[in-house]
Design a protein around this motif. Structure first.
Motif, PDB file in Angstrom:
ATOM      1  N   HIS A   7       0.779  -1.164   0.070  1.00 28.39           N
ATOM      2  CA  HIS A   7      -0.006   0.117   0.137  1.00 28.39           C
ATOM      3  C   HIS A   7       0.877   1.279   0.095  1.00 28.39           C
ATOM      4  N   ILE A   8       0.604   2.253  -0.951  1.00 28.72           N
ATOM      5  CA  ILE A   8       1.149   3.498  -0.988  1.00 28.72           C
ATOM      6  C   ILE A   8       0.222   4.472  -0.783  1.00 28.72           C
ATOM      7  N   ILE A   9       0.399   5.669  -0.253  1.00 31.74           N
ATOM      8  CA  ILE A   9      -0.363   6.938  -0.173  1.00 31.74           C
ATOM      9  C   ILE A   9       0.412   8.173  -0.946  1.00 31.74           C
ATOM     10  N   SER A  10      -0.374   8.673  -1.773  1.00 30.36           N
ATOM     11  CA  SER A  10       0.234   9.844  -2.353  1.00 30.36           C
ATOM     12  C   SER A  10      -1.100  10.852  -2.550  1.00 30.36           C
ATOM     13  N   ASN A  11      -0.853  11.999  -3.498  1.00 30.50           N
ATOM     14  CA  ASN A  11      -2.041  12.740  -3.960  1.00 30.50           C
ATOM     15  C   ASN A  11      -1.827  12.786  -5.493  1.00 30.50           C
ATOM     16  N   LYS A  12      -2.932  13.451  -6.116  1.00 31.64           N
ATOM     17  CA  LYS A  12      -2.760  13.473  -7.582  1.00 31.64           C
ATOM     18  C   LYS A  12      -2.103  15.065  -8.041  1.00 31.64           C
ATOM     19  N   ALA A  13      -1.586  15.749  -7.171  1.00 31.75           N
ATOM     20  CA  ALA A  13      -1.129  16.868  -7.189  1.00 31.75           C
ATOM     21  C   ALA A  13       0.354  16.733  -7.296  1.00 31.75           C
ATOM     22  N   GLU A  14       0.820  15.548  -7.356  1.00 28.71           N
ATOM     23  CA  GLU A  14       2.188  15.286  -7.346  1.00 28.71           C
ATOM     24  C   GLU A  14       2.704  15.608  -8.834  1.00 28.71           C
ATOM     25  N   HIS A  15       4.108  15.827  -9.055  1.00 34.10           N
ATOM     26  CA  HIS A  15       4.659  15.785 -10.254  1.00 34.10           C
ATOM     27  C   HIS A  15       4.630  14.586 -11.026  1.00 34.10           C
ATOM     28  N   HIS A  16       4.566  14.451 -12.317  1.00 35.25           N
ATOM     29  CA  HIS A  16       4.487  13.373 -13.087  1.00 35.25           C
ATOM     30  C   HIS A  16       5.703  12.291 -12.857  1.00 35.25           C
ATOM     31  N   ALA A  17       6.787  12.834 -12.395  1.00 36.88           N
ATOM     32  CA  ALA A  17       8.023  12.268 -11.814  1.00 36.88           C
ATOM     33  C   ALA A  17       7.463  11.189 -10.963  1.00 36.88           C
ATOM     34  N   VAL A  18       6.652  11.535 -10.078  1.00 40.84           N
ATOM     35  CA  VAL A  18       6.004  10.641  -8.822  1.00 40.84           C
ATOM     36  C   VAL A  18       4.630  10.058  -9.358  1.00 40.84           C
ATOM     37  N   LEU A  19       3.990  10.641 -10.211  1.00 38.98           N
ATOM     38  CA  LEU A  19       2.448  10.237 -10.484  1.00 38.98           C
ATOM     39  C   LEU A  19       3.082   8.915 -11.518  1.00 38.98           C
ATOM     40  N   HIS A  20       3.844   8.961 -12.235  1.00 36.00           N
ATOM     41  CA  HIS A  20       3.916   7.711 -13.414  1.00 36.00           C
ATOM     42  C   HIS A  20       4.455   6.452 -12.802  1.00 36.00           C
ATOM     43  N   PRO A  21       5.787   6.568 -11.801  1.00 37.64           N
ATOM     44  CA  PRO A  21       6.248   5.278 -11.340  1.00 37.64           C
ATOM     45  C   PRO A  21       4.957   4.896 -10.242  1.00 37.64           C
ATOM     46  N   LEU A  22       4.283   5.675  -9.848  1.00 35.22           N
ATOM     47  CA  LEU A  22       3.122   5.026  -8.659  1.00 35.22           C
ATOM     48  C   LEU A  22       2.115   4.558  -9.645  1.00 35.22           C
ATOM     49  N   GLU A  23       1.693   4.971 -10.760  1.00 32.39           N
ATOM     50  CA  GLU A  23       0.618   4.384 -11.444  1.00 32.39           C
ATOM     51  C   GLU A  23       1.225   3.023 -12.274  1.00 32.39           C
ATOM     52  N   HIS A  24       2.393   3.089 -12.533  1.00 31.79           N
ATOM     53  CA  HIS A  24       3.059   1.750 -12.809  1.00 31.79           C
ATOM     54  C   HIS A  24       3.046   0.574 -11.629  1.00 31.79           C
ATOM     55  N   LEU A  25       3.490   1.139 -10.597  1.00 29.28           N
ATOM     56  CA  LEU A  25       3.084   0.086  -9.460  1.00 29.28           C
ATOM     57  C   LEU A  25       1.796  -0.400  -9.324  1.00 29.28           C
ATOM     58  N   GLU A  26       0.856   0.504  -9.175  1.00 26.09           N
ATOM     59  CA  GLU A  26      -0.544   0.135  -9.188  1.00 26.09           C
ATOM     60  C   GLU A  26      -0.962  -0.823 -10.461  1.00 26.09           C
ATOM     61  N   GLN A  27      -0.541  -0.429 -11.364  1.00 27.82           N
ATOM     62  CA  GLN A  27      -1.264  -1.180 -12.577  1.00 27.82           C
ATOM     63  C   GLN A  27      -0.527  -2.632 -13.048  1.00 27.82           C
ATOM     64  N   HIS A  28       0.630  -2.591 -12.543  1.00 28.98           N
ATOM     65  CA  HIS A  28       1.685  -3.865 -13.034  1.00 28.98           C
ATOM     66  C   HIS A  28       2.233  -4.567 -11.795  1.00 28.98           C
ATOM     67  N   GLU A  29       2.446  -4.121 -10.791  1.00 27.14           N
ATOM     68  CA  GLU A  29       3.024  -4.849  -9.788  1.00 27.14           C
ATOM     69  C   GLU A  29       2.208  -5.038  -8.506  1.00 27.14           C
ATOM     70  N   GLY A  30       0.923  -4.721  -8.480  1.00 32.11           N
ATOM     71  CA  GLY A  30       0.207  -5.413  -7.313  1.00 32.11           C
ATOM     72  C   GLY A  30       0.138  -4.218  -6.264  1.00 32.11           C
ATOM     73  N   PHE A  31       0.427  -3.140  -6.434  1.00 31.25           N
ATOM     74  CA  PHE A  31       0.305  -2.117  -5.238  1.00 31.25           C
ATOM     75  C   PHE A  31      -1.011  -1.514  -5.303  1.00 31.25           C
ATOM     76  N   GLU A  32      -1.584  -0.996  -4.009  1.00 37.82           N
ATOM     77  CA  GLU A  32      -2.559  -0.314  -4.195  1.00 37.82           C
ATOM     78  C   GLU A  32      -2.322   1.150  -3.817  1.00 37.82           C
TER      79      GLU A  32
END
Length: 238
Positions: A71-96
């Motif tokens: 589980h990871i916590i963040s917010n959608k106002a982050e820079h894409h340098a953070v958003l994109h790796p988080l989205e990768h973890l969520e979509q491809h590596e089983g993270f919520e």
């Protein structure tokens, strides 16, 4: 930086005289940045830019456990340098990922942050200063929430570095990302203080490739400039 574009051309990993000169410049830059960030020099990792630093921190810390997902916590106002790796973890590596709400003024809801932390929370990632709105998050309070619950915290400090006080030892940030080009150093060089809690890296093995003395020296040389800019803007941001 100019001497390292000409005379000091050595590979800093080499033991010959030219290499030792280049290595001395890198060590000096690391010492200066450590003093500015209130971090130990050995904790600083130079990268090719803030995007690489954010990717290195977010992906590395999230994957630091031997088990898959989490589980990871963040917010959608982050820079894409953070958003994109988080989205990768969520979509491809089983993270919520829990995406926190922000107020009309752009501030993170601290109560929601505290309530969102779970036993399987691996990481919280909140940027210190927003690159679009200029909103400065209450990092000390965010850090205390994470510290009390034993959760790692990453902060993208790109826009804060050189404008506000950055103290990684006081806010207990697990990893932060700070750019050289925002304090008049050579473009696309960043420093990321190492994780203070978990050893997912081994020595300098967290990043491959040869150090470039002129880039590191440029970042270190501009540390006094960054300090003077902080003093100039201290009242403005307080």
């Amino acid at each position: 930086m100019l001497p390292y574009l000409g005379r000091y051309f050595g590979n800093p990993s080499s033991v010959h005289a030219a290499g030792r000169e280049a290595r001395a410049a890198i060590d000096n830059a690391r010492d200066k940045l450590g003093a500015l960030l209130r971090a130990k020099p050995g904790e600083i990792i130079f990268t090719g830019g803030a995007t690489e630093s954010c990717n290195l921190a977010v992906l590395g810390l999230a994957r630091s456990s031997s088990s898959r997902g989490g589980h990871i916590i963040s917010n959608k106002a982050e820079h894409h340098a953070v958003l994109h790796p988080l989205e990768h973890l969520e979509q491809h590596e089983g993270f919520e990922v829990t995406w926190l709400n922000v107020s009309e003024s752009g501030m993170v809801d601290l109560d929601q942050l505290a309530d969102s932390i779970r036993p399987d929370t691996r990481l919280v990632s909140i940027m210190t200063a927003n690159n679009e709105t200029g909103v400065i998050q209450p990092m000390r309070e965010i850090s205390q929430i994470c510290r009390d619950r034993g959760v790692l915290l990453h902060s993208d400090m790109v826009q804060a570095f050189g404008k506000t006080d950055v103290d990684v030892s006081l806010v207990a940030v697990a990893r932060s990302t700070d750019p050289a080009n925002h304090v008049r150093g050579r473009t696309r060089k960043s420093a990321a203080p190492r994780d203070r809690k978990r050893g997912w890296h081994r020595g300098n093995g967290c990043r491959r490739g040869m150090d470039i003395a002129r880039s590191r020296d440029g970042a270190g040389t501009q540390s006094p400039a960054a300090r003077s800019i902080v003093e100039k803007h201290r009242k403005r941001f307080s």
